[in-house]
Design an enzyme around this catalytic site. Sequence first.
Site, PDB file in Angstrom:
ATOM      1  N   LEU A  90       1.124  -0.623   0.107  1.00 32.18           N
ATOM      2  CA  LEU A  90      -0.076  -0.062   0.035  1.00 32.18           C
ATOM      3  C   LEU A  90       0.771   1.284  -0.301  1.00 32.18           C
ATOM      4  O   LEU A  90       1.461   1.451   0.777  1.00 32.18           O
ATOM      5  CB  LEU A  90      -1.232   0.043   0.839  1.00 32.18           C
ATOM      6  CG  LEU A  90      -1.230   1.151   1.777  1.00 32.18           C
ATOM      7  CD1 LEU A  90      -2.741   1.147   0.505  1.00 32.18           C
ATOM      8  CD2 LEU A  90      -2.615   1.391   2.715  1.00 32.18           C
ATOM      9  N   VAL A  98       5.122  -1.182   3.365  1.00 32.57           N
ATOM     10  CA  VAL A  98       4.619  -0.587   2.599  1.00 32.57           C
ATOM     11  C   VAL A  98       5.270   0.397   1.681  1.00 32.57           C
ATOM     12  O   VAL A  98       7.103   0.342   1.881  1.00 32.57           O
ATOM     13  CB  VAL A  98       4.655   0.996   3.962  1.00 32.57           C
ATOM     14  CG1 VAL A  98       4.153   2.247   3.643  1.00 32.57           C
ATOM     15  CG2 VAL A  98       3.484   0.688   4.987  1.00 32.57           C
ATOM     16  N   LYS A  99       4.491   1.284   0.873  1.00 26.81           N
ATOM     17  CA  LYS A  99       5.674   1.420  -0.365  1.00 26.81           C
ATOM     18  C   LYS A  99       5.555   3.210  -0.367  1.00 26.81           C
ATOM     19  O   LYS A  99       4.835   4.415   0.222  1.00 26.81           O
ATOM     20  CB  LYS A  99       4.524   1.926  -2.055  1.00 26.81           C
ATOM     21  CG  LYS A  99       4.971   0.769  -2.789  1.00 26.81           C
ATOM     22  CD  LYS A  99       3.702   0.617  -3.936  1.00 26.81           C
ATOM     23  CE  LYS A  99       4.673   0.191  -5.006  1.00 26.81           C
ATOM     24  NZ  LYS A  99       3.753   0.293  -6.235  1.00 26.81           N
ATOM     25  N   VAL A 100       6.864   2.933  -0.473  1.00 27.80           N
ATOM     26  CA  VAL A 100       7.540   5.335   0.095  1.00 27.80           C
ATOM     27  C   VAL A 100       8.359   5.074  -2.045  1.00 27.80           C
ATOM     28  O   VAL A 100       9.235   3.856  -1.692  1.00 27.80           O
ATOM     29  CB  VAL A 100       8.512   4.431   0.902  1.00 27.80           C
ATOM     30  CG1 VAL A 100       9.348   5.993   1.068  1.00 27.80           C
ATOM     31  CG2 VAL A 100       7.672   4.622   2.589  1.00 27.80           C
TER      32      VAL A 100
END
Length: 934
Positions: free
Chosen positions: A109, A140-142
């Site tokens: 996400l 978690v997409k960064v």
Amino acid sequence: MTSRLKQLGEAGQAVWLDFVDRKFLAEGGLRTLVEEDGLTGVTSNPSIFEKAMGHGDAYDEGFQTFLGKADASVVDTYENQAIADIKAAAADLRPVFDRLGGKDGYVSLEVSPYLAEGTQDTIEEARRLWAAVGEPNLMVKVPGTKAGAPAIRTLIEDGININVTLLFSLSSYQVVAEAYLAGLEARVKKGLGVDGIASVASFFVSRIDAKIDKAIDARIEAGDAESEALKAVRGKVAIANAKLAYAWYQEMITSPRWQALAAKGAMPQRLLWASTGVKDPAYPDTLYIDMLIGPDTVNTMPPKTMDAFRDHGTVAVTLTDDIEGARHVIAEAERLGLGLDTVTEGLVPEGVQQFSDAADALLGAVAGKRAAFLGDRQNGMDADLPAPLAKAVDARLERARAQGWPRRLWQGDASLWTGGDEAKWLGWLAAGRGTQTDPDALTKLAALARGHKDVVLLGMGGSRLGPEVLSLILGSANGGPRLHVLDTTDPGQIASVAGAIDPREALFIVSSKSGSTMEPELLRAYFWELAGADGSRFVAVTDPGSKLEAAAKADGFAMIFPGDPAIGGRYSVLSAFGMVPAAAMGIDTRAFFEAAAPMVLACGPDVPPAANPGFRLGAVLGEAAVSERDKLTILPSPGLVPFGAWLEQLIAESTGKQGRGIVPVDLEPVGDAVGYGSDRLFVHLHLEGDEDAALEAKLAALTQAGQPLVTIRIARRELIGQEFFRWEVATAVAGAVIGINPFDQPDVEDAKVATRKLVDAYAQTGALEPATPIAETEDFAIFGPGDAEFAATDPAALLRLHFASLFPPRYAGFLAYVERNGANAAAIEAMRLAVRDATQAATVAGFGPRFLHSTGQAYKGGPATGDFLVITREPKADLAIPGHRASFGTVQIAQARGDMDVLASRGQRVMRVHLKHENGMDALVAAVTHAVRR
């Protein structure tokens, strides 16, 4: 036969799906892929969710269920549904995660793409999403931007699984790999485990070839001498780039540094091949899978690419093949000047922008779903605009979207306007949420006010216009007292209010932001004495540290309500300046803010301009103004007529400056379509159930004649708070379009200075400076400003000359320093209609001195296209001001004379007409009507 996709997994490459959709999940599509194809992960991004949520009705039930519990912002509405999908995908992948001991089985996400350049914002968002999903197999997409790398290090140290996205070059991958290592080492140093933390580095592929190949094709078409060499590397640069990244990864995991972490159970940060759908139809549709197969990697595929590989892909370890050939391709690309470094560097912000564009489309779609669900709980708006204006508005909204105007407004980015002090004046945004006022203090005030029949508000400008609108539209409630508003120095009007109340029983609210504005101070002195100097019946609303606050404390006022110095007077209706009088009237301020909340949320930073009610309206206002439709003509339903006075001040004082701006036209009766020029923008505030057939017919005729009309629909009076906020946002946006600071009022002070000069002279000499009329009749005398020369001395000729060049875009103004009552209002309306119908020019009017603190800014600082008549008279009975030599009548005439002189100095045409007796107004109406006959 074993699926080719499953064979990929057996070759060491994890297969992930680059797709999320509610229907797909609900029908068991993900579970099927896990079982049949060995799928071990899922990725999502704003583009994927935009396709899923923005089209069709698959999410409507979810939206309605969520919003049915309580209204929410657009981003919260989206996230609620996105997180539900992510949790469902995580549940489907949990058996994989458990079977592989956390080495795979993840769903990703993404943090908001709007935060790509903010390290701390990214950290906070990632932590929030991690907690909200609450699943161990979340990643978690960064983004792998410069700001993203330090965020990744911190988040890994936190123990959060991270999918690093938007990597295009070996150097950027090395930076995020370092961040991963450093984050793990920080945990070790703290004595924390590293064996449960996973990360992938998403290396984008096809976008590189799309850029490089385009440059190659252009050079070949131009007959480049290196055409054959260029053809030899076409379609190979992205794969070569990826192979060299994997070669570096293999070296890295053999290093002592990594081995020390691996010994403690750390999992490697796998390379994930992203953007694997082929862009060029000349290439095999499985190219970016076939050529990038290798151990400890991931390939995330869109469904179409996954189907293609399942059908005819080739499974073989190719990632480590011909590394020297890959180096040669990269070397050739450099020799040929294809600018791989420049391309990969540029693809990062381009990728962020693409995701931001998708997020805008997604949030815009969700905003539409939310508005549809709310129905008449959120006021609506339609705009019927001529094609050129509609096109300009659409273009402005798109530019505002691309430049992130809603976020910049809420973040206080002064560069949205002039780069000046605008950020200091945005407290009204928070006030819209009801945070500026103390609900308990307002409840206490309401209880105090119930002991009185009358409440008298002594104020000026924005501090009194909002409360006056509330009193006239909503009225007193719950047995609350009547509200009387005094914002004048007119002796007759002051005497009328004093005679309508028992001064020794009423509750007085003294309202002044600065605490030193002349009119509230004079009114306070007058009623303080009249009320017997009883501080228990006085309440103050003022900014902290003001002169009024000190006086209120010294005089024992019952309550003192602090304003917010970051809110200008005209934006203050939803702050203490509006809510204190509202509470005194018995209005339930909590319910008021609840009713206003849908619009506040709809105008939030997460709503793109085209779907944002405040920004849509602001774009219309601003573009109309710059296209010379600068006369905003307000045509409300009968029950909403009082709103125009507040709106008039907000628009005029905010936008009228530097010779530009919008001139609001309030209380000018609607005319026939042929009676208007091309300088108008009409706005109709429509209250459901408050129908006016004649008005509706004339509005329809206006649009048929090509005039622009904005219609705002309000289901019930209690929703008027929504319009306060919508118009505040719209005015700020219009200021950005026009190119001015919408929060200052540089020309208001000039009239105050001119007045003080005359009043101070009176205090010393007991007389105002003499003024000689240039013409007079038995009914009125005409004065000019300063030493101005006029071409006639006959009153009728003077009036004819004054109005002779009055055609659009010029406008006429009637500024009356007389008592604001029905008879005078009717007389002024008659003159306005005579002028408008004879000339097609817009007409404005104001009672002095109240307009000095509102529309006076536009008349002095806005377009110099006004023809003004300042109207004065000797009061029938003057009133003395305790502690002052000058009376209220003297102050009022000084204000009128000062106003005229300042108007003239700003290039406006102006004369003063002084009425000699009670019937002088009727004579002036007749003279003006005769003067404009052509």
